[in-house]
Write an enzyme that holds these catalytic residues in place. Structure first.
Site, PDB file in Angstrom:
ATOM      1  N   GLU A 106      50.969  29.438  26.476  1.00 20.88           N
ATOM      2  CA  GLU A 106      52.103  29.219  25.739  1.00 20.88           C
ATOM      3  C   GLU A 106      52.811  27.893  26.085  1.00 20.88           C
ATOM      4  OE1 GLU A 106      54.712  32.734  26.658  1.00 20.88           O
ATOM      5  OE2 GLU A 106      53.131  34.099  26.008  1.00 20.88           O
ATOM      6  N   HIS A 124      57.472  34.663  22.484  1.00 18.04           N
ATOM      7  CA  HIS A 124      57.942  35.499  23.707  1.00 18.04           C
ATOM      8  C   HIS A 124      59.114  36.121  23.726  1.00 18.04           C
ATOM      9  CE1 HIS A 124      55.850  36.259  27.904  1.00 18.04           C
ATOM     10  NE2 HIS A 124      56.453  37.083  27.701  1.00 18.04           N
ATOM     11  N   ARG A 153      50.820  41.036  27.245  1.00 15.26           N
ATOM     12  CA  ARG A 153      50.405  39.796  27.868  1.00 15.26           C
ATOM     13  C   ARG A 153      49.206  39.191  27.027  1.00 15.26           C
ATOM     14  NH1 ARG A 153      51.067  39.643  33.581  1.00 15.26           N
ATOM     15  NH2 ARG A 153      53.183  40.437  34.085  1.00 15.26           N
TER      16      ARG A 153
END
Length: 310
Positions: free
Chosen positions: A261, A278, A232
């Site tokens: 993001e 990611h 995370r």
């Protein structure tokens, strides 16, 4: 027509046949129209517009207030992933919204990415690739993974898999977790021990509380360590990491997740970083299994069972 909202950025893009498993039951599939992680404003906008009975959820925050606003129609939240601390479980239980997650399907994919990032950092692979593309032919001395001490923060399924894979390279594995396991190839230690003894720190914890901030990074014992985060973004203070890299405490950083993001912050200006968008779950086999399980969980929560055989 009852709607299913997919809030993940790319649900079904590589597995379009899975969407048929939703629509065949008379449900309308609604994808994320922005193709990126949703903030609260966009999430509320989609929920208000479509009033879904089910959500195929990403890592966006499904807070008490959002669930309260959705309680008249929302019946199921199916997390497309293993972490589900972004969902207010107490509120979901209060409003009788079922919550599921896709446990186990991402372990290998995330662990393999982690090991790949470690090796790439130790050998400066991406950095030298960029140099060649810019017309520079300059060999940079790297280092072996063998013989290093790898400190793992968070020793659940993924952390353990990373540790097992790393141990096959001949590393010493230490880990920090709320529980200690009786295993021969890894040793439970304190967070301070991880910070002072590890050559490589790999984060696999859950939650959104910062674990590595300015104070923790000041404790680093081995100058020039590598830090990997595929868990995370909130678990690392990115500003503190940037400072630690400038003064040499951290020699390399590999980040697949970020506080915000898409990421466009100052770490993009450094050569000794590997930044990926990611992609922990973005191995074709793992992604298919994860999305399929998420649909299975969703349909089970809606009372539709025994229909997925592929």
């Amino acid at each position: 027509m009852n709607k299913i909202l997919a809030t993940t950025s790319t649900f079904g893009q590589d597995n379009k046949e899975l969407i048929d498993l939703i629509t065949v039951h008379g449900l309308e599939f609604v994808p994320n129209p922005w193709g990126q992680k949703l903030d609260a404003l966009k999430l509320r906008r989609l929920i208000k517009e479509h009033q879904p009975i089910g959500i195929l959820a990403g890592t966006e925050l499904l807070s008490r207030s959002i669930l309260e606003e959705s309680r008249q129609f929302l019946r199921v939240i199916s997390r497309v992933g293993v972490g589900w601390d972004n969902v207010d479980h107490a509120a979901a239980a209060e409003y009788k919204i079922k919550v599921y997650r896709t446990s186990g399907v991402l372990t290998q994919a995330v662990a393999e990415l982690t090991i790949g990032l470690m090796i790439s950092a130790l050998r400066s692979i991406s950095e030298m690739d960029r140099q060649i593309r810019n017309g520079q032919w300059q060999k940079k001395m790297g280092s072996l993974l063998e013989g290093k001490t790898v400190g793992i923060i968070g020793f659940g399924d993924i952390g353990q898999k990373v540790g097992k894979l790393a141990s096959m390279f001949g590393v010493k594995v230490i880990y920090y977790d709320i529980r200690s396991l009786d295993i021969s190839w890894a040793k439970a230690v304190s967070l301070n021990t991880i910070l002072t003894e590890a050559n490589i720190i790999s984060i696999h914890a859950s939650g959104n509380r910062c674990i590595l901030g300015d104070e923790e990074l000041k404790i680093i014992g081995k100058k020039g360590i590598t830090i990997v985060n595929v868990a995370r973004g909130e678990l690392i203070d990115e500003d503190a990491l940037y400072k630690a890299m400038h003064d040499g405490r951290v020699g390399y950083a590999c980040l697949d997740v970020f506080q915000s993001e898409p990421y466009s912050g100052p770490l993009t200006n450094l050569n000794n970083v590997i930044l990926t968008p990611h992609i922990g779950s973005y191995a074709r086999e793992a992604r298919y299994n994860m999305e399929k399980m998420a649909i299975e969980n969703l349909l089970t929560g809606l009372g539709i069972t025994g229909i997925i055989n592929s």
